[in-house]
Each structure stands twice: as C-alpha cells, then as structure tokens.
Design a protein around this motif. Structure first.
Motif, PDB file in Angstrom:
ATOM      1  N   UNK A 405       0.879  -1.300   0.108  1.00  0.00           N
ATOM      2  CA  UNK A 405      -0.046  -0.188  -0.024  1.00  0.00           C
ATOM      3  C   UNK A 405       0.785   1.345   0.006  1.00  0.00           C
ATOM      4  N   UNK A 406       0.337   2.500  -0.185  1.00  0.00           N
ATOM      5  CA  UNK A 406       1.074   3.643  -0.101  1.00  0.00           C
ATOM      6  C   UNK A 406       1.769   3.833   1.220  1.00  0.00           C
ATOM      7  N   UNK A 407       1.392   3.459   2.270  1.00  0.00           N
ATOM      8  CA  UNK A 407       2.089   3.562   3.560  1.00  0.00           C
ATOM      9  C   UNK A 407       3.152   2.874   3.646  1.00  0.00           C
ATOM     10  N   UNK A 408       3.849   2.007   2.794  1.00  0.00           N
ATOM     11  CA  UNK A 408       4.806   1.214   2.606  1.00  0.00           C
ATOM     12  C   UNK A 408       5.916   2.138   1.506  1.00  0.00           C
ATOM     13  N   UNK A 409       5.760   3.277   1.102  1.00  0.00           N
ATOM     14  CA  UNK A 409       6.347   3.747  -0.040  1.00  0.00           C
ATOM     15  C   UNK A 409       8.096   4.232   0.608  1.00  0.00           C
ATOM     16  N   UNK A 410       8.108   4.288   1.723  1.00  0.00           N
ATOM     17  CA  UNK A 410       9.444   4.752   2.359  1.00  0.00           C
ATOM     18  C   UNK A 410      10.302   3.467   2.688  1.00  0.00           C
ATOM     19  N   UNK A 411       9.818   2.225   2.206  1.00  0.00           N
ATOM     20  CA  UNK A 411      10.686   1.071   2.310  1.00  0.00           C
ATOM     21  C   UNK A 411      11.801   1.174   1.453  1.00  0.00           C
ATOM     22  N   UNK A 412      13.188   0.855   1.737  1.00  0.00           N
ATOM     23  CA  UNK A 412      14.313   0.840   1.088  1.00  0.00           C
ATOM     24  C   UNK A 412      14.427  -0.491   0.360  1.00  0.00           C
ATOM     25  N   UNK A 413      15.021  -0.476  -0.870  1.00  0.00           N
ATOM     26  CA  UNK A 413      15.132  -1.664  -1.615  1.00  0.00           C
ATOM     27  C   UNK A 413      16.107  -2.247  -1.192  1.00  0.00           C
ATOM     28  N   UNK A 414      16.272  -3.668  -1.146  1.00  0.00           N
ATOM     29  CA  UNK A 414      17.419  -4.556  -0.447  1.00  0.00           C
ATOM     30  C   UNK A 414      17.127  -5.909  -1.280  1.00  0.00           C
ATOM     31  N   UNK A 415      18.281  -6.496  -1.122  1.00  0.00           N
ATOM     32  CA  UNK A 415      18.032  -8.193  -1.355  1.00  0.00           C
ATOM     33  C   UNK A 415      17.148  -8.733  -0.572  1.00  0.00           C
ATOM     34  N   UNK A 416      16.319  -9.734  -1.110  1.00  0.00           N
ATOM     35  CA  UNK A 416      15.654 -10.587  -0.075  1.00  0.00           C
ATOM     36  C   UNK A 416      13.922  -9.840  -0.004  1.00  0.00           C
ATOM     37  N   UNK A 417      13.618 -10.449   1.119  1.00  0.00           N
ATOM     38  CA  UNK A 417      12.365  -9.822   1.694  1.00  0.00           C
ATOM     39  C   UNK A 417      12.329  -8.538   1.882  1.00  0.00           C
ATOM     40  N   UNK A 418      11.407  -7.486   1.364  1.00  0.00           N
ATOM     41  CA  UNK A 418      11.205  -6.371   2.067  1.00  0.00           C
ATOM     42  C   UNK A 418       9.923  -6.199   3.030  1.00  0.00           C
ATOM     43  N   UNK A 419       9.411  -7.296   3.285  1.00  0.00           N
ATOM     44  CA  UNK A 419       8.331  -7.290   4.244  1.00  0.00           C
ATOM     45  C   UNK A 419       7.836  -8.840   4.510  1.00  0.00           C
ATOM     46  N   UNK A 420       7.725  -9.184   5.779  1.00  0.00           N
ATOM     47  CA  UNK A 420       7.504 -10.493   6.261  1.00  0.00           C
ATOM     48  C   UNK A 420       6.037 -10.951   5.549  1.00  0.00           C
ATOM     49  N   UNK A 421       5.416 -10.487   5.186  1.00  0.00           N
ATOM     50  CA  UNK A 421       4.111 -10.961   4.487  1.00  0.00           C
ATOM     51  C   UNK A 421       4.512 -11.531   3.041  1.00  0.00           C
TER      52      UNK A 421
END
Length: 528
Positions: A405-421
């Motif tokens: 969702x829009x609320x996750x826009x500040x997530x930085x890119x990285x290798x592997x999982x970005x979120x546990x979901x």
C-alpha cells in the motif's frame, strides 16, 4: 603466460579499437539512434532507415540500445542534443543540428538519470551496441584483462569482498557459486547466463543485452575464469529476438579479436560461448528447470541437492548467473571491491536495476543504489503518478512477490524480503497502480499468472494455485464468505511451504501480502 603477455595482448586490441574509432569518426558527427525492444514498438526502425538514407558524409549513424528512459522512445542524439519521441517529420530538424553539433551546450541534468548510479547500465544509449570497438575504446574488457593477470582464487576473493550478490532475485553471493564449482573435481564445468526474464513487469535484462552486450560477455568471461569454466551458454528468452541478435553479434566480434576461444589474451585461459534459446514460460527462469530444458527435458524443476554447482548441466558443475550480476563484474575488477562496496548500504552493496512501469510519468529502467526508497523510485525517478491518477498500491518484485500500500513507500530496496508478508525485491520490478485498479483484479492477475505458469510437477502448486484464483473470483462475484478468506490464506501458506521450486514457494505471496495490508477491505467484500 605472464602478466606482461596479457597486458601486451590487451593493449594491442585497445590500440586497434581506438584506431578504428578514430578512422571511422574522424571529423564526423555521431548521430545515435536508440534501437531497443521498447523503441521498436514505437517505430524506431523507420526512423533509423530515414536517417541512414539522408545523413551526409559528415555524419555517422550509430545504433545503440535504450538508455532506460523508455517513455521518451524513440530517442535520437546529435552531440549533446537529445531528441525524444521522434517522428518521421522531426528528421529535418535533427539533421539541422549537424552543422553546429560541436558548439552545443552541455545538456542539463535529466531528472530520470540524476539519481542513478550506472554501473551495469553505463553506456546504454550512447555506446554502439553493434560494434565492439566502441565498447573497448571506452574501457571495455579491461576488467577481464585485470582478472587474467590474477589467480582465479584472487578474483573470487575480490568479488567476495565487494559484497556482490546475485541480481536475478535470490541474492546469493556470486563468488560463492564460483568457488563451489571450482572446488568440484569434475570437468567440463559450465556457466549459464540466465537471460530468460519471463515474468511480467521485468525488462532490465533485455536492455542490458541490447545496449551493452559486451559487458555481459566480459562479466561471463570473468566468472568463467574464476570458476574454472570452459563452456559458457547464454540462455535467452525465446521471444527476445533483438536481444539474441545483439548477443550473437557480440560473440562473433569478441571471437574475431581472440577474446573468445583458445588462449584468451595470451593467458592460457580457454572459453567457448554459445547462445541457446529458452523454452518459454516463467518457470524456465528457475535454475534447475532451465537446466532440464537445455538437456531437452520437460520444463520442470529438479530436486536439490545436488545443487547445480555440484551436478548441473549434463551432471557437471554448473554456475548459473543473471546478466545483471555479470554486468557488475567489470566495474569491480577495474575499480576494486572497496569502490563497489561503498555504493548502497552496508548489508547490500552496489546498485539494482529497477524496471519501473504503471501510472508514472517516467517509465523505464533505472539503476539505483541499494537502499533507495520506493518513494524516491516513484516520485524522483518516475516523476510521480500521471495527472489524474491517485496512487493506490505498488506491485513489487513480480508475480512471486506481492503488493504494497501507499503507507509502505518509504521502504528501502534490498536483497531478499522487503516485508514479512512475502513482498520481496525479486528481479526489481515496480508497477505503480492507481485507484482505477481494484485490489481483487490485482490479486487475480498475479495469482492466475502463477497458476498458468505452474509446471504441474508438485501437487500443492498444481492444485493450490488455481484454487486460490477460484476463491478470488468467488469474492469478486459477491459470493465470498469469511471462511473463503481463511481458506485462501491457508492455501497460500501450504503452497509456499510444500512446493519444490521458487515459483511454487512464492506463489502464495500475492495473496498473503494482500491479506496482510488490505485484509479489512477484503473482509468487507464477504459475508459471515
């Protein structure tokens, strides 16, 4: 063989290439037309034909790949003047720039490129993709020469120190694969460059093959030398015709200069390279499925162990690398591990090529430092949502990942999982979706793609993926019950945990991420 022999052999090639470039472009203007799969769909072929027929003898037509700004295709560059969305009626204006090309002011910083750090994509859109001399005269194959002046073990240690991890989606340390294959006492050893790129929303590998094919080749040679490989195979998607054509031309040109074959650069290193076309289908990107298709078997995964580095193609040690991974190697070997490691974050060194599409103003491929946020990708690189569009969600990482969702826009890119979901970076696709697209439509598209692409070998994947699609359809039809959501989540977790290959093990992620972030919205669409 000595270091001096390698150096002398490379210097001779470098000198010859520079002489060829000087002779070809002496007192002449370069007119660069970006011809890639994106611009081909926008009519670049006719643009190139008209330019070729109308150019005077004071100019040379150069064919390059796309520089990544696909939204501006077709692009023609004369000096520092960049003509975008070129149509046939624009050609007279383009030709008029030839008279004063050398006096053009420097181009202003382009908003699409200003935040990029281009390593793998360096030169895409400016280097002539159909001639080897342009690549060599701009430093090409010097990384290979540096490698051949070191022991293979030293090359492995240098790449280990750089922190380079695979860029195909799994993010496994590249040098560890080479080391594992090198340590197996069985020959011949193979390298397979996995250019299958079958998932929707990902188009970075085609840009690399069409824009800087020699950089992929150079990286493949470095990896082969380090791993003790003598045969390399470029495995290209069956539908990527232009990519295969450019890679084929690059192989021929490299072989003509002695960069492929026996005793490369007088080093004693031998390597043969060939192209094989993919069998079609998303699952062919899975490395053991890829190996099965190379051997003429059904496109389905193998049990692991043994891993490909132990017993891969023809039961021989096989390294499988993504072209983006390989395209980073010349930079590391030329500049040193510490320079590469200083880019990105401490945990994730270097850059990642993002395939950006959807309702943004600037779509295309952009190479960005690891740690860049999704917000910067959408707003700074992509120019934000198009006028009249309201950002609703992001599809990140392809069909084996999920939605944010829009609320996750500040997530930085990285290798592997970005979120546990279950949302992960994967191969780097970012699809920007607005409020005209329903959540159920997104869920269905991703889930049905995984169901259609299942090879059918594993019961959980074969039976579970279409069942998830049926449940989404039931909710969309207004017949959904609360227990349907519970069953959908249960199926997603079973498919992920019980499937054999990477496709099945991530096939539930679109469902799980949607339930995590939009569970309340979905619950409102069902009855008790």
């Amino acid at each position: 063989m000595s270091d001096q022999d390698v150096k002398a052999a490379f210097n001779a090639i470098f000198k010859s290439s520079n002489e060829n470039i000087s002779a070809r472009f002496s007192d002449k203007s370069r007119v660069i037309v970006q011809w890639s799969h994106c611009s081909a769909s926008a009519g670049v072929e006719s643009i190139a034909e008209q330019l070729a027929s109308q150019l005077s003898e004071s100019a040379v037509l150069v064919v390059s790949g796309c520089d990544g700004a696909c939204y501006e295709a077709p692009v023609v560059t004369v000096g520092n003047v960049r003509h975008v969305r070129v149509a046939p009626e624009d050609i007279p204006d383009i030709l008029s720039h030839l008279a004063n090309v050398h006096s053009q002011p420097a181009a202003e910083s382009h908003p699409f490129f200003s935040r990029q750090t281009r390593i793998a994509l360096d030169g895409c859109g400016t280097l002539e993709s159909t001639h080897i001399d342009d690549y060599i005269s701009n430093g090409g194959y010097s990384g290979l020469a540096a490698s051949l002046q070191s022991a293979p073990e030293q090359v492995i240690e240098e790449v280990k120190a750089s922190g380079l991890r695979g860029r195909g989606g799994a993010y496994f340390p590249a040098a560890l694969k080479w080391e594992a294959a090198r340590n197996v006492r069985n020959t011949p050893k193979y390298l397979v460059v996995n250019c299958e790129e079958g998932e929707p929303g990902i188009f970075k590998d085609r840009h690399l093959m069409e824009g800087v094919p020699h950089r992929i080749l150079e990286g493949a040679m470095i990896a082969s030398y380090a791993a003790g490989v003598t045969e390399a195979i470029i495995y290209i998607n069956a539908e990527a015709e232009l990519s295969a054509e450019r890679m084929g031309s690059a192989i021929l040109a490299a072989r003509a200069l002695g960069l492929i074959g026996k005793n490369i650069l007088e080093s004693g290193f031998d390597l043969e390279v060939e192209i094989r076309r993919g069998a079609g289908g998303y699952v062919c990107g899975e490395e053991t499925t890829l190996l099965n298709t190379l051997e003429g078997y059904r496109r389905e995964p193998r049990l692991k162990p043994p891993f490909p580095t132990e017993a891969g193609l023809n039961a021989k040690p096989t390294v499988i690398n993504n072209p983006e991974t390989l395209a980073s190697l010349p930079y590391i070997l030329k500049n040193g591990a510490s320079v590469f490691k200083a880019i990105g974050t401490e945990a994730d060194a270097g850059t990642k090529i993002i395939s950006l599409s959807g309702v943004v103003n600037r779509s295309g491929v952009a190479e960005l430092p690891m740690g860049t946020t999704l917000r910067d990708i959408v707003d700074q690189v992509g120019g934000g949502p198009k006028a009249g569009s309201s950002l609703r969600m992001l599809g990140v990482g392809g069909p084996s990942s999920g939605v944010f969702p829009v609320s996750m826009l500040d997530t930085p890119i990285k290798g592997g999982m970005l979120h546990e979901s279950g949302v992960m970076l994967g191969a780097g696709g970012v699809i920007v979706l607005d409020d005209r697209v329903s959540l159920l439509e997104v869920m269905r598209n991703l889930a049905s793609y995984n169901a259609n692409e299942s090879c059918g070998k594993c019961t959980p994947c074969r039976e579970g993926t279409p069942r998830m699609v049926n449940l989404v359809d039931k909710i969309a039809a207004g017949d959904g019950k609360s227990q349907d959501i519970e069953e959908m989540e249960y199926l997603a977790r079973v498919v992920n945990s019980a499937s054999l290959c990477g496709l099945g093990q991530a096939a539930g992620n679109p469902i799980l991420s949607a339930l995590h972030f939009f569970g309340d919205e979905l619950a409102m669409l069902t009855t008790a």
